[in-house]
Design a protein around this motif. Structure first.
Motif, PDB file in Angstrom:
ATOM      1  N   ILE A 120       3.571   8.322  15.825  1.00 53.08           N
ATOM      2  CA  ILE A 120       3.420   7.461  14.814  1.00 53.08           C
ATOM      3  C   ILE A 120       3.621   5.950  15.335  1.00 53.08           C
ATOM      4  CG2 ILE A 120       4.485   6.730  12.603  1.00 53.08           C
ATOM      5  CD1 ILE A 120       5.166   9.687  12.417  1.00 53.08           C
ATOM      6  N   GLU A 121       4.789   5.746  15.903  1.00 50.43           N
ATOM      7  CA  GLU A 121       5.132   4.598  16.293  1.00 50.43           C
ATOM      8  C   GLU A 121       3.981   3.897  17.318  1.00 50.43           C
ATOM      9  OE1 GLU A 121       8.877   4.475  18.448  1.00 50.43           O
ATOM     10  OE2 GLU A 121       8.501   2.202  19.244  1.00 50.43           O
ATOM     11  N   ASP A 122       3.415   4.393  18.381  1.00 48.46           N
ATOM     12  CA  ASP A 122       2.531   3.936  19.116  1.00 48.46           C
ATOM     13  C   ASP A 122       1.123   3.623  18.258  1.00 48.46           C
ATOM     14  OD1 ASP A 122       4.071   4.292  21.163  1.00 48.46           O
ATOM     15  OD2 ASP A 122       3.133   6.315  21.979  1.00 48.46           O
ATOM     16  N   LEU A 123       0.771   4.644  17.320  1.00 49.82           N
ATOM     17  CA  LEU A 123      -0.527   4.240  16.752  1.00 49.82           C
ATOM     18  C   LEU A 123      -0.122   2.940  15.692  1.00 49.82           C
ATOM     19  CD1 LEU A 123      -1.251   7.954  15.170  1.00 49.82           C
ATOM     20  CD2 LEU A 123      -2.793   6.675  16.490  1.00 49.82           C
ATOM     21  N   SER A 124       1.008   2.842  15.052  1.00 45.94           N
ATOM     22  CA  SER A 124       1.260   1.781  14.023  1.00 45.94           C
ATOM     23  C   SER A 124       1.210   0.381  15.014  1.00 45.94           C
ATOM     24  CB  SER A 124       2.507   2.049  13.715  1.00 45.94           C
ATOM     25  OG  SER A 124       2.662   3.045  12.820  1.00 45.94           O
ATOM     26  N   LYS A 125       1.930   0.332  16.154  1.00 49.03           N
ATOM     27  CA  LYS A 125       1.617  -0.777  16.957  1.00 49.03           C
ATOM     28  C   LYS A 125       0.396  -1.219  17.212  1.00 49.03           C
ATOM     29  CE  LYS A 125       6.360  -1.428  17.635  1.00 49.03           C
ATOM     30  NZ  LYS A 125       7.575  -0.987  17.983  1.00 49.03           N
ATOM     31  N   VAL A 126      -0.278  -0.435  17.831  1.00 50.57           N
ATOM     32  CA  VAL A 126      -1.837  -0.533  18.288  1.00 50.57           C
ATOM     33  C   VAL A 126      -2.430  -1.115  17.151  1.00 50.57           C
ATOM     34  CG1 VAL A 126      -3.725   0.375  19.422  1.00 50.57           C
ATOM     35  CG2 VAL A 126      -1.539   1.066  20.184  1.00 50.57           C
ATOM     36  N   ALA A 127      -2.223  -0.456  16.132  1.00 45.21           N
ATOM     37  CA  ALA A 127      -3.043  -0.885  14.718  1.00 45.21           C
ATOM     38  C   ALA A 127      -2.777  -2.048  14.066  1.00 45.21           C
ATOM     39  CB  ALA A 127      -2.572   0.385  13.627  1.00 45.21           C
ATOM     40  N   GLY A 128      -1.622  -2.842  14.661  1.00 46.86           N
ATOM     41  CA  GLY A 128      -1.415  -4.162  14.264  1.00 46.86           C
ATOM     42  C   GLY A 128       0.034  -4.294  13.417  1.00 46.86           C
ATOM     43  N   ALA A 154       0.742  -1.072  -0.188  1.00 45.25           N
ATOM     44  CA  ALA A 154       0.118  -0.065  -0.070  1.00 45.25           C
ATOM     45  C   ALA A 154       0.984   1.381  -0.136  1.00 45.25           C
ATOM     46  CB  ALA A 154      -0.799   0.200   1.198  1.00 45.25           C
ATOM     47  N   ILE A 155       0.541   2.263  -0.723  1.00 37.96           N
ATOM     48  CA  ILE A 155       1.063   3.534  -0.844  1.00 37.96           C
ATOM     49  C   ILE A 155      -0.035   4.527  -0.237  1.00 37.96           C
ATOM     50  CG2 ILE A 155       2.113   5.442  -2.196  1.00 37.96           C
ATOM     51  CD1 ILE A 155       2.829   3.028  -4.289  1.00 37.96           C
ATOM     52  N   VAL A 156       0.866   5.547   0.523  1.00 44.55           N
ATOM     53  CA  VAL A 156      -0.161   6.329   1.333  1.00 44.55           C
ATOM     54  C   VAL A 156       0.508   7.550   1.544  1.00 44.55           C
ATOM     55  CG1 VAL A 156      -1.809   6.939   3.173  1.00 44.55           C
ATOM     56  CG2 VAL A 156      -1.173   4.585   2.925  1.00 44.55           C
ATOM     57  N   MET A 157       0.644   8.482   0.360  1.00 42.76           N
ATOM     58  CA  MET A 157       1.743   9.536   0.501  1.00 42.76           C
ATOM     59  C   MET A 157       0.594  11.048   0.579  1.00 42.76           C
ATOM     60  SD  MET A 157       4.754   8.701   0.565  1.00 42.76           S
ATOM     61  CE  MET A 157       5.040   6.928   0.832  1.00 42.76           C
ATOM     62  N   GLY A 158       1.190  11.760   1.275  1.00 44.52           N
ATOM     63  CA  GLY A 158       0.307  12.911   1.542  1.00 44.52           C
ATOM     64  C   GLY A 158      -0.967  13.013   1.973  1.00 44.52           C
ATOM     65  N   VAL A 159      -1.431  11.985   2.539  1.00 41.82           N
ATOM     66  CA  VAL A 159      -2.663  11.659   2.973  1.00 41.82           C
ATOM     67  C   VAL A 159      -2.925  11.670   4.454  1.00 41.82           C
ATOM     68  CG1 VAL A 159      -4.424  10.170   2.893  1.00 41.82           C
ATOM     69  CG2 VAL A 159      -3.167  10.228   1.055  1.00 41.82           C
ATOM     70  N   MET A 160      -2.201  11.201   5.201  1.00 42.77           N
ATOM     71  CA  MET A 160      -2.305  11.190   6.767  1.00 42.77           C
ATOM     72  C   MET A 160      -2.400  12.766   7.288  1.00 42.77           C
ATOM     73  SD  MET A 160      -2.302   8.238   7.225  1.00 42.77           S
ATOM     74  CE  MET A 160      -2.728   8.177   9.197  1.00 42.77           C
ATOM     75  N   ASP A 161      -1.912  13.789   6.547  1.00 42.92           N
ATOM     76  CA  ASP A 161      -2.208  15.016   6.779  1.00 42.92           C
ATOM     77  C   ASP A 161      -3.573  15.693   7.215  1.00 42.92           C
ATOM     78  OD1 ASP A 161      -0.273  14.387   5.176  1.00 42.92           O
ATOM     79  OD2 ASP A 161       0.412  16.536   4.770  1.00 42.92           O
ATOM     80  N   TYR A 162      -4.317  14.687   6.341  1.00 40.74           N
ATOM     81  CA  TYR A 162      -6.069  14.959   6.624  1.00 40.74           C
ATOM     82  C   TYR A 162      -7.046  14.002   7.171  1.00 40.74           C
ATOM     83  CZ  TYR A 162      -3.508  17.467   2.964  1.00 40.74           C
ATOM     84  OH  TYR A 162      -2.465  18.364   2.237  1.00 40.74           O
ATOM     85  N   ILE A 163      -6.092  13.022   8.002  1.00 42.57           N
ATOM     86  CA  ILE A 163      -6.832  11.953   8.494  1.00 42.57           C
ATOM     87  C   ILE A 163      -7.401  12.453  10.132  1.00 42.57           C
ATOM     88  CG2 ILE A 163      -6.919   9.566   9.124  1.00 42.57           C
ATOM     89  CD1 ILE A 163      -7.159  10.330   6.237  1.00 42.57           C
ATOM     90  N   ALA A 164      -8.655  12.391  10.397  1.00 46.02           N
ATOM     91  CA  ALA A 164      -9.077  12.917  11.794  1.00 46.02           C
ATOM     92  C   ALA A 164      -8.791  11.655  12.787  1.00 46.02           C
ATOM     93  CB  ALA A 164     -10.349  13.419  11.765  1.00 46.02           C
ATOM     94  N   ASP A 165      -8.907  10.391  12.155  1.00 46.19           N
ATOM     95  CA  ASP A 165      -8.786   9.288  13.179  1.00 46.19           C
ATOM     96  C   ASP A 165      -7.598   8.397  12.712  1.00 46.19           C
ATOM     97  OD1 ASP A 165      -8.979   6.958  14.653  1.00 46.19           O
ATOM     98  OD2 ASP A 165     -11.154   6.704  14.426  1.00 46.19           O
TER      99      ASP A 165
END
Ligand SMILES: C[S@@+](CC[C@H](N)C(=O)[O-])C[C@H]1O[C@@H](n2cnc3c(N)ncnc32)[C@H](O)[C@@H]1O
Length: 226
Positions: free
Chosen positions: A196-204, A135-146
């Protein structure tokens, strides 16, 4: 609950309107269609965009025969590059029809439209049934509320690896960018590496690599796998 749903809808509508309006001017980034002055500004202050493109394909090598989902594909530079490099299937997902129209034109002009699919939708609400190698997610996390929900669904959608950019916090440029986007009525978010680290780990995602893009770079380039 109802109020939450309404405010989420309103949030999403603001982001969609912003990108539908700016699709054409955003696209001029990639093909050097801007004035010489704007090209100088882009090189000096927006070099992240070109560097994260290079890093993405370096990280996703080998891409031949892999399936790729580009979330927030915009005008399609990554979709086209992945198709030209031999991906077996590339899906570009974007919430803004204006961006998808440009992405289709780009794929047509590059002669790789057969290997590409374009889907109008919002991630993670509009999940595709199939899984993808990359998956490629470039320039998108800037606009994600959750971001936690986003990354949790992403972890279920990808089998091998995901590459993402996250905007960093900077004492001067962050408030400036917030103000610019406030004027345009588009919400924007910023991240610390620990977050970023905490979110990624909790996300799986159990493996993550965070790289700060050098130079004028304001982005973190993040590679995630399970
Ligand atoms: C700054 S552009 C980046 C486009 C492309 N990834 C690139 O790097 O050139 C962000 C894109 O993400 C899309 N987008 C933002 N949030 C989204 C979401 N939740 N689901 C799908 N697309 C989204 C916008 O419509 C826009 O086209």
């Amino acid at each position: 609950m109802g109020a939450n749903l309404n405010s989420r809808k309103e949030h999403n509508q603001k982001v969609r309107t912003y990108f539908d309006k700016t699709a054409v001017s955003f696209d001029t980034f990639y093909d050097k269609k801007r004035s010489s002055f704007m090209q100088w500004v882009d090189r000096k202050y927006r070099s992240d965009i070109f560097e994260r493109f290079r890093l993405a394909f370096e990280t996703l090598d080998p891409i031949v025969d892999k399936t790729v989902l580009d979330i927030g594909c915009g005008s399609g530079p990554y979709v086209v590059e992945a198709a030209l490099r031999g991906s077996s299937k590339v899906v570009g997902l974007d919430m803004a029809q204006g961006m998808l129209d440009l992405a289709k034109q780009r794929a047509e002009a590059a002669g790789c439209i057969e290997g590409c699919q374009f889907v109008l939708g919002m991630f993670p609400q509009d999940v595709l049934q199939e899984k993808f190698n990359y998956a490629i997610v470039m320039g998108v996390m800037d606009y994600i509320a959750d971001p936690l929900n986003f990354l949790t669904v992403l972890a279920q959608q990808v089998t091998d690896r995901a590459v993402l950019s996250f905007p960093s916090k900077h004492w001067f440029r962050t408030p400036l960018r917030k103000f610019r986007y406030w004027l345009k009525r588009c919400p924007v978010y910023f991240y610390e590496p620990k977050q970023i680290e905490d979110l990624s780990k909790v996300a799986g995602f159990s493996n993550l690599k965070i790289e700060k893009i050098p130079g004028a770079g304001m982005d973190y380039f993040v590679t995630l796998s399970k």
